[in-house]
Design an enzyme around this catalytic site. Structure first.
Site, PDB file in Angstrom:
ATOM      1  N   SER A 148      30.225  39.385 -49.232  1.00  0.00           N
ATOM      2  CA  SER A 148      30.999  40.701 -48.835  1.00  0.00           C
ATOM      3  C   SER A 148      32.574  40.751 -49.169  1.00  0.00           C
ATOM      4  O   SER A 148      33.348  39.536 -49.254  1.00  0.00           O
ATOM      5  CB  SER A 148      30.867  40.581 -47.229  1.00  0.00           C
ATOM      6  OG  SER A 148      31.869  41.666 -46.663  1.00  0.00           O
ATOM      7  N   TYR A 161      32.309  36.803 -38.961  1.00  0.00           N
ATOM      8  CA  TYR A 161      31.711  37.182 -40.095  1.00  0.00           C
ATOM      9  C   TYR A 161      32.392  37.010 -41.372  1.00  0.00           C
ATOM     10  O   TYR A 161      31.946  36.533 -42.169  1.00  0.00           O
ATOM     11  CB  TYR A 161      31.536  38.970 -39.923  1.00  0.00           C
ATOM     12  CG  TYR A 161      30.695  39.202 -40.943  1.00  0.00           C
ATOM     13  CD1 TYR A 161      29.331  39.455 -41.033  1.00  0.00           C
ATOM     14  CD2 TYR A 161      31.493  40.140 -42.105  1.00  0.00           C
ATOM     15  CE1 TYR A 161      28.856  39.988 -42.300  1.00  0.00           C
ATOM     16  CE2 TYR A 161      30.668  40.756 -43.139  1.00  0.00           C
ATOM     17  CZ  TYR A 161      29.260  40.795 -43.154  1.00  0.00           C
ATOM     18  OH  TYR A 161      28.590  41.441 -44.189  1.00  0.00           O
TER      19      TYR A 161
END
Length: 275
Positions: A148, A161
């Site tokens: 990501s 995250y």
């Protein structure tokens, strides 16, 4: 020329395949004539995805789903055994399963632990389960780990995250180096770096990419031999991605405050930054 691992008759294993990018990848692979194993937690969504992917395939029996918790090392080994028995092994492994639990620093520590188990250890377990077979067969094979941009630029708001995706980046970089330095050149590793993407059952909003667009960029990156497969979206251009990444690296080399893009004493400098 098309990458040999992406040709008809090869086998793709996709985690997080019930929805989003994983499901879109499974549909695309089936259209390309590959055998497909969809992996996710047991759910109606996984069953529906299997049926949709099977409908795209022209080869009877070439699509299966195997409900699996990717954070369970033994379950992943069992998955690999099932794929060997059914299809002879995997040519493509897309470690894509992810959790977004435990958003803030004050979130339940078990939510943080569960997210890391899925987002990081799921990638490690998947690679360790399938890579030996890929090496042994000696035919072209691909491992794609879904990272990501949050694992690179580390924006405030979801620290666990971010750290999990930063770890996936580091792990995949080391994996790519290990493969090329040990002569396992039939297997390549790639880091898929989506931008803002409509995933799960979220309503699509203007500016976000659709999962199909991410999959298309992934295939282009594999064909080109790219390790970092960075996906823009309709809100953030490739040029802006590059600027953000370089600014973040400059926080270290210029000894700026951590995450200076969001520091009110420094952020003005970012707005005029031209790499």
């Amino acid at each position: 020329m098309q990458h040999q691992a992406l040709t008809a008759g090869k086998t793709a294993v996709i985690t997080g395949a019930a929805l989003g990018i994983g499901r879109a990848a499974a549909l695309r692979f089936a259209e390309m004539g590959l055998k497909v194993c969809l992996v996710d937690l047991p759910s109606a969504d996984l069953k529906e995805a299997e049926e949709a992917v099977a409908a795209k395939s022209s080869i009877p029996g070439s699509v299966i789903s195997v409900p699996t918790d990717v954070s369970d090392a033994q379950a992943i080994q069992s998955l690999a055994a099932t794929v060997r028995e059914k299809f002879g092994g995997a040519d493509i492994l897309l470690n894509n399963a992810a959790s977004r639990a435990g958003r803030g620093f004050d979130a339940d520590i078990e939510e943080w632990r569960q997210l890391v188990e899925v987002n990081l250890w799921g990638v490690i377990y998947g690679t360790r389960a399938f890579l030996p077979g890929m090496r042994e067969r000696g035919t072209p094979a691909v491992i794609v780990n879904t990272g990501s941009k949050q694992g690179i630029t580390n924006p405030p708001g979801h620290p666990v995250y971010n750290l999990s995706k930063a770890a996936v980046k580091s792990y995949t970089e080391s994996l790519a180096h290990e493969l090329r330095s040990t002569g396992a050149d039939n297997v390549t590793a790639h880091l898929l770096i989506p931008g803002w993407t409509t995933t799960g059952k979220n309503t699509h909003r203007p500016g976000a990419w659709l999962p199909d667009q991410v999959v298309e960029r992934m295939l282009q990156g594999i064909e080109a031999g790219s390790f970092y497969i960075v996906c823009p979206d309709d809100e953030v251009s490739e040029e802006e991605d590059r600027r953000r990444i370089l600014w973040g690296a400059g926080d270290i080399t210029e000894n700026r405050p951590a995450l200076s893009r969001w520091d009110p004493t420094v952020e003005h400098a970012y707005h005029v930054f031209k790499p």
